[in-house]
Design an enzyme around this catalytic site. Sequence first.
Site, short mmCIF file in Angstrom:
data_model
loop_
_atom_site.label_atom_id
_atom_site.label_comp_id
_atom_site.label_asym_id
_atom_site.label_seq_id
_atom_site.Cartn_x
_atom_site.Cartn_y
_atom_site.Cartn_z
N TYR A 5 -15.17 -11.23 0.11
CA TYR A 5 -15.84 -9.95 -0.20
C TYR A 5 -17.13 -10.19 -0.97
CZ TYR A 5 -11.82 -7.50 1.64
OH TYR A 5 -10.86 -7.02 2.48
N ARG A 48 0.82 -1.23 0.00
CA ARG A 48 0.00 0.00 0.00
C ARG A 48 0.85 1.28 0.00
NH1 ARG A 48 -5.51 -0.33 1.43
NH2 ARG A 48 -6.27 -2.35 0.82
N ARG A 65 -3.23 6.77 0.79
CA ARG A 65 -3.75 7.95 1.50
C ARG A 65 -2.78 8.62 2.45
NH1 ARG A 65 -8.69 4.55 3.35
NH2 ARG A 65 -6.96 3.11 3.14
N ARG A 100 -6.82 12.19 -5.34
CA ARG A 100 -8.06 11.54 -4.87
C ARG A 100 -9.14 12.55 -4.52
NH1 ARG A 100 -11.61 9.47 -3.46
NH2 ARG A 100 -11.58 8.05 -1.71
N ASP A 157 -6.81 -2.33 -7.48
CA ASP A 157 -7.35 -2.96 -6.29
C ASP A 157 -7.68 -4.41 -6.60
OD1 ASP A 157 -8.36 -2.02 -3.43
OD2 ASP A 157 -9.66 -3.62 -4.15
O1 CP3 Z 1 0.22 0.74 -3.28
C1 CP3 Z 1 -0.34 -0.36 -3.40
O2 CP3 Z 1 -0.19 -1.29 -2.59
C2 CP3 Z 1 -1.13 -0.63 -4.65
C3 CP3 Z 1 -2.54 -0.51 -4.57
C4 CP3 Z 1 -3.43 -1.44 -3.77
C5 CP3 Z 1 -4.66 -0.99 -3.24
N1 CP3 Z 1 -5.33 -2.05 -2.73
C6 CP3 Z 1 -5.13 0.39 -3.31
C7 CP3 Z 1 -6.22 0.83 -2.42
C8 CP3 Z 1 -3.33 -2.81 -3.47
C9 CP3 Z 1 -2.19 -3.77 -3.75
C10 CP3 Z 1 -4.54 -3.18 -2.83
C11 CP3 Z 1 -4.85 -4.55 -2.40
C12 CP3 Z 1 -6.06 -4.80 -1.62
N2 CP3 Z 1 -7.30 -4.23 -1.75
C13 CP3 Z 1 -6.16 -5.80 -0.62
C14 CP3 Z 1 -5.06 -6.75 -0.25
C15 CP3 Z 1 -4.05 -6.13 0.65
C16 CP3 Z 1 -4.52 -5.88 2.05
O3 CP3 Z 1 -4.49 -4.73 2.47
O4 CP3 Z 1 -4.87 -6.86 2.74
C17 CP3 Z 1 -7.46 -5.77 -0.12
C18 CP3 Z 1 -8.02 -6.64 0.98
C19 CP3 Z 1 -8.18 -4.77 -0.84
C20 CP3 Z 1 -9.61 -4.41 -0.70
C21 CP3 Z 1 -9.78 -3.01 -0.25
N3 CP3 Z 1 -9.50 -1.89 -1.01
C22 CP3 Z 1 -10.27 -2.58 1.00
C23 CP3 Z 1 -10.70 -3.49 2.13
C24 CP3 Z 1 -10.27 -1.19 0.96
C25 CP3 Z 1 -10.83 -0.29 2.02
C26 CP3 Z 1 -9.94 -0.19 3.17
C27 CP3 Z 1 -8.86 0.79 2.88
O5 CP3 Z 1 -7.69 0.46 3.07
O6 CP3 Z 1 -9.25 1.88 2.46
C28 CP3 Z 1 -9.73 -0.78 -0.28
C29 CP3 Z 1 -9.52 0.60 -0.75
C30 CP3 Z 1 -8.16 0.95 -1.29
N4 CP3 Z 1 -7.37 0.15 -2.05
C31 CP3 Z 1 -7.50 2.21 -1.14
C32 CP3 Z 1 -6.30 2.14 -1.85
C33 CP3 Z 1 -5.29 3.24 -2.04
C34 CP3 Z 1 -8.07 3.41 -0.43
C35 CP3 Z 1 -9.03 4.05 -1.32
C36 CP3 Z 1 -9.12 5.53 -1.13
O7 CP3 Z 1 -8.31 6.28 -1.70
O8 CP3 Z 1 -10.06 5.94 -0.43
#
Ligand code: CP3
Length: 340
Positions: A147, A23, A27, A36, A72
């Site tokens: 999910y 990640r 944010r 964003r 994502d």
């Molecule tokens: O920089 C990176 O790692 C690349 C981008 C990336 C994102 N999600 C961007 C993201 C990657 C590799 C993921 C993987 C992801 N997404 C996982 C597996 C990794 C982990 O954390 O366990 C999972 C379970 C998700 C599903 C997901 N996406 C959730 C549960 C959420 C909400 C919770 C949260 O962290 O906000 C997201 C949203 C998300 N994915 C954001 C980002 C940057 C935040 C979105 C925003 O800008 O509001």
Amino acid sequence: MNDTFLKACRGEKTDYTPVWFMRQAGRYLPEYQAIRGKISFLELCKRPELCTEVTLQPIDIFGFDAAILFSDILIAMEAMGSPLEFHEGRGPVFPEPIRSQAAVDKLIVPDPNETMPFVMETIKLLRKELKVPLIGFSGAPFTLATYLIEGGSSKVFLNTKRMAFQEPEMYHALLSKITECTSLYLQAQARAGAQALQIFDSWAGIWAPCDFERFALPYVQSIISDLRKMTDVPIIYFANNGSTLIEHSCTAGADVLGLDWRSNIGDAIKRVGNHAVQGNIDPIALFLPKAELEQRIKTLLEDAKDAKGHIFNLGHGIVPQTPPDQARIAVDAVHRFSGR
Ligand code: CP3
């Protein structure tokens, strides 16, 4: 190109320990927030120029040794035909949870180039810009299924476990479809230019080992065995909260095992056989005072010295509240202490 990360994945000798953070684009960076602020997360994921920009931000700012595609894991589930929404402050929502055979039957196995062209386009754009390797990724079938079945994030995974235990055929039909989709999706990413692939099994740790073996692992094994037939890019399997599952995870077929922070990395290395390891500092340890953070990193690097290969990472994603300066301290410390 700086290929230190790829060498560590393959277990080759490196001049220093490569580092990237799960990640790392996101944010906690004001530069990400600026983009964003103007566009929703889902729209952002579908705009290759913006995805490219956001992927590059942490590389330019901190000097990470690998980039991870900005996208994502749930994008591919939307492509299977399950409507996806992201709600501010609540995360992902699937308003039509998959809980019947009819719902499973309705899902499609999409052609990734047709349904997710923006991902392949982002990979191609990034490969022109990057001087470090690009990691593509997917969710693991079980984690993706949670999910779809729960309709979003969950605490106890009642619906998912209940389907697995009471309706194993339906569960298997759903997981098989997700597996086929994920396999094709990762193959398409490799063809588009991804130089390593990570499979995120974020919820693996909810299973007893005997159930992990039945309800999660076989699907990952199937994807990796498909990938091996068409590419030799390194494959990383990250089973979060999986310190009790390490021996099982080793049978997934990956080159690198991602480790969360709940195991001591030196102990884990003794258990992983012929695998390189990636990890594993607690993401919240980035809030330690500088001297303590640096000491912790030094100790971790020493504990990992006998690894076949070590890629420094957090044990899970960086949290949005992390001060960017603390991320910088950590990246610099990894490089300095490991001899760059
Ligand atoms: O920089 C990176 O790692 C690349 C981008 C990336 C994102 N999600 C961007 C993201 C990657 C590799 C993921 C993987 C992801 N997404 C996982 C597996 C990794 C982990 O954390 O366990 C999972 C379970 C998700 C599903 C997901 N996406 C959730 C549960 C959420 C909400 C919770 C949260 O962290 O906000 C997201 C949203 C998300 N994915 C954001 C980002 C940057 C935040 C979105 C925003 O800008 O509001």
